[in-house]
Design a protein around this motif. Structure first.
Motif, PDB file in Angstrom:
ATOM      1  N   ARG A   1     -29.230 -28.279 -37.051  1.00  0.00           N
ATOM      2  CA  ARG A   1     -27.795 -28.277 -36.782  1.00  0.00           C
ATOM      3  C   ARG A   1     -27.015 -27.660 -37.943  1.00  0.00           C
ATOM      4  NH1 ARG A   1     -24.187 -33.706 -35.392  1.00  0.00           N
ATOM      5  NH2 ARG A   1     -22.191 -32.614 -35.037  1.00  0.00           N
ATOM      6  N   ALA A   2     -27.410 -28.000 -39.171  1.00  0.00           N
ATOM      7  CA  ALA A   2     -26.739 -27.453 -40.347  1.00  0.00           C
ATOM      8  C   ALA A   2     -26.923 -25.939 -40.425  1.00  0.00           C
ATOM      9  CB  ALA A   2     -27.272 -28.121 -41.612  1.00  0.00           C
ATOM     10  N   TRP A   3     -28.144 -25.467 -40.115  1.00  0.00           N
ATOM     11  CA  TRP A   3     -28.381 -24.022 -40.119  1.00  0.00           C
ATOM     12  C   TRP A   3     -27.554 -23.328 -39.047  1.00  0.00           C
ATOM     13  CZ3 TRP A   3     -30.116 -21.543 -44.014  1.00  0.00           C
ATOM     14  CH2 TRP A   3     -31.085 -22.090 -44.859  1.00  0.00           C
ATOM     15  N   ALA A   4     -27.463 -23.942 -37.868  1.00  0.00           N
ATOM     16  CA  ALA A   4     -26.692 -23.333 -36.780  1.00  0.00           C
ATOM     17  C   ALA A   4     -25.220 -23.196 -37.164  1.00  0.00           C
ATOM     18  CB  ALA A   4     -26.838 -24.168 -35.505  1.00  0.00           C
ATOM     19  N   TRP A   5     -24.652 -24.264 -37.740  1.00  0.00           N
ATOM     20  CA  TRP A   5     -23.259 -24.224 -38.166  1.00  0.00           C
ATOM     21  C   TRP A   5     -23.043 -23.188 -39.267  1.00  0.00           C
ATOM     22  CZ3 TRP A   5     -19.015 -25.537 -35.917  1.00  0.00           C
ATOM     23  CH2 TRP A   5     -18.984 -26.591 -35.007  1.00  0.00           C
ATOM     24  N   THR A   6     -24.009 -23.065 -40.154  1.00  0.00           N
ATOM     25  CA  THR A   6     -23.901 -22.091 -41.242  1.00  0.00           C
ATOM     26  C   THR A   6     -23.852 -20.665 -40.699  1.00  0.00           C
ATOM     27  OG1 THR A   6     -25.068 -23.560 -42.769  1.00  0.00           O
ATOM     28  CG2 THR A   6     -24.984 -21.217 -43.344  1.00  0.00           C
ATOM     29  N   VAL A   7     -24.725 -20.370 -39.744  1.00  0.00           N
ATOM     30  CA  VAL A   7     -24.747 -19.032 -39.146  1.00  0.00           C
ATOM     31  C   VAL A   7     -23.460 -18.757 -38.385  1.00  0.00           C
ATOM     32  CG1 VAL A   7     -25.900 -17.567 -37.452  1.00  0.00           C
ATOM     33  CG2 VAL A   7     -27.262 -18.942 -39.031  1.00  0.00           C
TER      34      VAL A   7
END
Length: 204
Positions: free
Chosen positions: A28-34
């Protein structure tokens, strides 16, 4: 320039992971970062216009530093000092053709941040405003622009936290929240508005 933004974030996270493996970067954190990197890239394309390539690069690098700071601030409530080094260097390079009075305004703003405003919020937030101020100065923004960025950030914070019922009777937050996401959004809004004001009027 979205690649520059993401590259700075990924490099920063990899550097942090070498000595601090507690950074909870899940899917989830990676998705939000992208997603945030893509949004910053879109804002950058809109704001770039016919600006010099050095200034566009400074905007991208600053966007990457701000996003990296947001990630670590949201996940761990801390921001590493090295986060600001790339943005500060890129912004400093783009200051070459800036008028002397703008540089003076930037210096005064830094003094106010480090000596006065920094007591109102975290040191990382203070550094964020200082670094953003360098790029804003390169765009030709003076003290009104620097303070306008601050005001926008506080307005966004008040609107979002007020809607969420997180503001007490005395105007203070009931539960502390990261301020850097609001600083970042306000930065891009300020840059966008500055670009609009610079464009010639098409009426008449």
């Amino acid at each position: 320039m979205t690649g520059v933004i993401l590259g700075i974030v990924l490099a920063g996270l990899a550097f942090i992971a070498k000595w601090d493996r507690r950074l909870p970067m899940d899917g989830r954190a990676w998705a939000w970062t992208v997603v945030c990197a893509l949004l910053e890239g879109a804002a950058l394309r809109e704001a770039a216009g016919d600006k010099p390539s050095a200034l566009v690069l400074a905007l991208a690098v600053t966007g990457g530093s701000l996003l990296l700071a947001c990630v670590t601030d949201v996940l761990t409530c801390q921001v590493y000092n090295f986060t600001w080094w790339p943005a500060l260097a890129a912004g400093a390079v783009s200051l070459g053709s800036v008028r002397g009075e703008v540089i003076v305004s930037l210096a005064v703003f830094w003094v106010l941040q480090l000596g006065l405003f920094g007591r109102m919020y975290g040191r990382a937030d203070c550094y964020a405003f200082c670094v953003c101020g360098v790029v804003e100065a390169a765009l030709g923004m003076g003290m009104e622009g620097f303070l306008g960025h601050m005001l926008l950030a506080w307005m966004f914070l008040a609107l979002v936290q007020g809607a969420g019922g997180n503001i007490g009777r005395r105007g203070r937050l009931k539960k502390p929240v990261p301020f850097l996401p609001y600083i970042t959004v306000a930065f891009w809004v300020s840059v966008f508005l500055e670009g609009i004001w610079e464009r010639p009027c098409s009426f008449g």
